[in-house]
Design a protein around this motif. Sequence first.
Motif, PDB file in Angstrom:
ATOM      1  N   ILE A  48       2.552 -10.913  -6.431  1.00  0.00           N
ATOM      2  CA  ILE A  48       2.094  -9.524  -6.338  1.00  0.00           C
ATOM      3  C   ILE A  48       1.901  -8.958  -7.742  1.00  0.00           C
ATOM      4  O   ILE A  48       0.922  -8.248  -8.008  1.00  0.00           O
ATOM      5  CB  ILE A  48       3.092  -8.670  -5.534  1.00  0.00           C
ATOM      6  CG1 ILE A  48       3.189  -9.182  -4.096  1.00  0.00           C
ATOM      7  CG2 ILE A  48       2.673  -7.200  -5.545  1.00  0.00           C
ATOM      8  CD1 ILE A  48       4.223  -8.460  -3.250  1.00  0.00           C
ATOM      9  N   ILE A  49       2.815  -9.284  -8.639  1.00  0.00           N
ATOM     10  CA  ILE A  49       2.704  -8.814 -10.017  1.00  0.00           C
ATOM     11  C   ILE A  49       1.433  -9.356 -10.659  1.00  0.00           C
ATOM     12  O   ILE A  49       0.667  -8.606 -11.285  1.00  0.00           O
ATOM     13  CB  ILE A  49       3.935  -9.241 -10.838  1.00  0.00           C
ATOM     14  CG1 ILE A  49       5.203  -8.572 -10.303  1.00  0.00           C
ATOM     15  CG2 ILE A  49       3.740  -8.913 -12.314  1.00  0.00           C
ATOM     16  CD1 ILE A  49       5.189  -7.070 -10.378  1.00  0.00           C
ATOM     17  N   ALA A  50       1.187 -10.648 -10.505  1.00  0.00           N
ATOM     18  CA  ALA A  50      -0.004 -11.263 -11.109  1.00  0.00           C
ATOM     19  C   ALA A  50      -1.277 -10.633 -10.554  1.00  0.00           C
ATOM     20  O   ALA A  50      -2.222 -10.342 -11.308  1.00  0.00           O
ATOM     21  CB  ALA A  50       0.001 -12.767 -10.850  1.00  0.00           C
ATOM     22  N   ARG A  51      -1.315 -10.409  -9.243  1.00  0.00           N
ATOM     23  CA  ARG A  51      -2.489  -9.801  -8.620  1.00  0.00           C
ATOM     24  C   ARG A  51      -2.691  -8.366  -9.111  1.00  0.00           C
ATOM     25  O   ARG A  51      -3.810  -7.916  -9.345  1.00  0.00           O
ATOM     26  CB  ARG A  51      -2.342  -9.827  -7.103  1.00  0.00           C
ATOM     27  CG  ARG A  51      -3.577  -9.352  -6.343  1.00  0.00           C
ATOM     28  CD  ARG A  51      -3.353  -9.396  -4.837  1.00  0.00           C
ATOM     29  NE  ARG A  51      -2.977 -10.729  -4.408  1.00  0.00           N
ATOM     30  CZ  ARG A  51      -1.781 -11.064  -3.917  1.00  0.00           C
ATOM     31  NH1 ARG A  51      -0.836 -10.129  -3.807  1.00  0.00           N
ATOM     32  NH2 ARG A  51      -1.523 -12.295  -3.553  1.00  0.00           N
ATOM     33  N   SER A  52      -1.597  -7.650  -9.280  1.00  0.00           N
ATOM     34  CA  SER A  52      -1.662  -6.254  -9.725  1.00  0.00           C
ATOM     35  C   SER A  52      -2.163  -6.159 -11.161  1.00  0.00           C
ATOM     36  O   SER A  52      -2.973  -5.291 -11.495  1.00  0.00           O
ATOM     37  CB  SER A  52      -0.277  -5.606  -9.598  1.00  0.00           C
ATOM     38  OG  SER A  52       0.166  -5.622  -8.258  1.00  0.00           O
TER      39      SER A  52
ATOM     40  N   PRO B 193      -7.886  -5.730   1.431  1.00  0.00           N
ATOM     41  CA  PRO B 193      -7.056  -5.026   2.428  1.00  0.00           C
ATOM     42  C   PRO B 193      -5.822  -5.789   2.875  1.00  0.00           C
ATOM     43  O   PRO B 193      -4.823  -5.200   3.243  1.00  0.00           O
ATOM     44  CB  PRO B 193      -8.023  -4.818   3.594  1.00  0.00           C
ATOM     45  CG  PRO B 193      -9.380  -4.856   2.979  1.00  0.00           C
ATOM     46  CD  PRO B 193      -9.290  -5.829   1.842  1.00  0.00           C
ATOM     47  N   LYS B 194      -5.853  -7.111   2.843  1.00  0.00           N
ATOM     48  CA  LYS B 194      -4.726  -7.895   3.345  1.00  0.00           C
ATOM     49  C   LYS B 194      -3.842  -8.446   2.227  1.00  0.00           C
ATOM     50  O   LYS B 194      -2.971  -9.281   2.480  1.00  0.00           O
ATOM     51  CB  LYS B 194      -5.239  -9.036   4.215  1.00  0.00           C
ATOM     52  CG  LYS B 194      -5.946  -8.551   5.479  1.00  0.00           C
ATOM     53  CD  LYS B 194      -6.373  -9.729   6.338  1.00  0.00           C
ATOM     54  CE  LYS B 194      -7.078  -9.241   7.614  1.00  0.00           C
ATOM     55  NZ  LYS B 194      -7.495 -10.370   8.471  1.00  0.00           N
TER      56      LYS B 194
ATOM     57  N   PHE C  87       0.820  -1.213   0.000  1.00  0.00           N
ATOM     58  CA  PHE C  87       0.000   0.000   0.000  1.00  0.00           C
ATOM     59  C   PHE C  87       0.850   1.258   0.000  1.00  0.00           C
ATOM     60  O   PHE C  87       0.459   2.263   0.557  1.00  0.00           O
ATOM     61  CB  PHE C  87      -0.963  -0.019   1.186  1.00  0.00           C
ATOM     62  CG  PHE C  87      -1.998  -1.095   1.048  1.00  0.00           C
ATOM     63  CD1 PHE C  87      -2.912  -1.070   0.009  1.00  0.00           C
ATOM     64  CD2 PHE C  87      -2.035  -2.149   1.932  1.00  0.00           C
ATOM     65  CE1 PHE C  87      -3.860  -2.070  -0.136  1.00  0.00           C
ATOM     66  CE2 PHE C  87      -2.975  -3.160   1.799  1.00  0.00           C
ATOM     67  CZ  PHE C  87      -3.891  -3.120   0.760  1.00  0.00           C
ATOM     68  N   GLU C  88       2.018   1.170  -0.599  1.00  0.00           N
ATOM     69  CA  GLU C  88       2.816   2.379  -0.751  1.00  0.00           C
ATOM     70  C   GLU C  88       2.027   3.382  -1.592  1.00  0.00           C
ATOM     71  O   GLU C  88       1.442   3.037  -2.612  1.00  0.00           O
ATOM     72  CB  GLU C  88       4.147   2.054  -1.430  1.00  0.00           C
ATOM     73  CG  GLU C  88       5.069   3.264  -1.500  1.00  0.00           C
ATOM     74  CD  GLU C  88       6.403   2.919  -2.125  1.00  0.00           C
ATOM     75  OE1 GLU C  88       7.313   3.725  -2.036  1.00  0.00           O
ATOM     76  OE2 GLU C  88       6.516   1.833  -2.715  1.00  0.00           O
ATOM     77  N   ASN C  89       2.003   4.591  -1.138  1.00  0.00           N
ATOM     78  CA  ASN C  89       1.237   5.658  -1.789  1.00  0.00           C
ATOM     79  C   ASN C  89       1.617   5.780  -3.272  1.00  0.00           C
ATOM     80  O   ASN C  89       2.774   6.034  -3.588  1.00  0.00           O
ATOM     81  CB  ASN C  89       1.531   6.968  -1.055  1.00  0.00           C
ATOM     82  CG  ASN C  89       0.696   8.125  -1.558  1.00  0.00           C
ATOM     83  OD1 ASN C  89       0.100   8.054  -2.615  1.00  0.00           O
ATOM     84  ND2 ASN C  89       0.679   9.186  -0.791  1.00  0.00           N
TER      85      ASN C  89
END
Length: 235
Positions: free
Chosen positions: A162-166, A110-111, A37-39
């Motif tokens: 994380i890449i796949a989810r993004s 959120p998680k 969750f980096e801005n």
Amino acid sequence: MRNLLQFSGQFFILLLISLIFSQCVKEEGDLNIKPLFENPTNYSNEIALSWNAQMQDLERYTPGYKSPIAARTLAYTNLAAYESIVQAMPNEFNSIADKYLQILMPKIQPKESYFWPVVMNSAYKFSIQHYYKTAPIEQQLQVIQLYDKLHKEYSAQIDPSIIARSIEFGQSIASTIYEWSKTDVVGSEAYRNITDPNYVLPLGEGFYKPTYPDFSAPILPNWGNVRNFVSKELP
């Protein structure tokens, strides 16, 4: 009598681009520690500017993409890009789709972790490939090349999950906006038929008249019925 001030597609585009990314430089050290969750405003506006430059090329060469159609497409595409990252932005930034357009948008978990440059890059690619379906092969290849370049630049050393989810989240946002844009029956795919054979030219002073040498029919005669993003009543 009240008049309606209709904001142009170009104005809306500039508004969205100004909100998408600040000019801040990416903070070193956080990339591999907290991509979650980096801005998103901690990153430069490279992705937004690169894709909008690419769309200028697409507009130039895609058949039927007259200025009003191009402006509408730019607006929807940049709306999707903004919506793809706004949920992780500071509280002063709000969803335009949820708040003003009553579009039910996909929500982040959120998680779970997301890497926002990859999310936005994915949203741009999905949008552009769907709005510019008839673009020449050369321009379509440029879209793929730009996506791959930015993806490689921003996804290095980030966990593959994380890449796949993004990527999936960016596509889901862009798909939601695209499907909503299709409910605007006048504007959707107007590039396929920029004239209306059933349109009857009004007669009188100041109205359009076919002129020499080709006496062509008026372009986009029904464009005034395209759905607005925003309108404001004036006294």
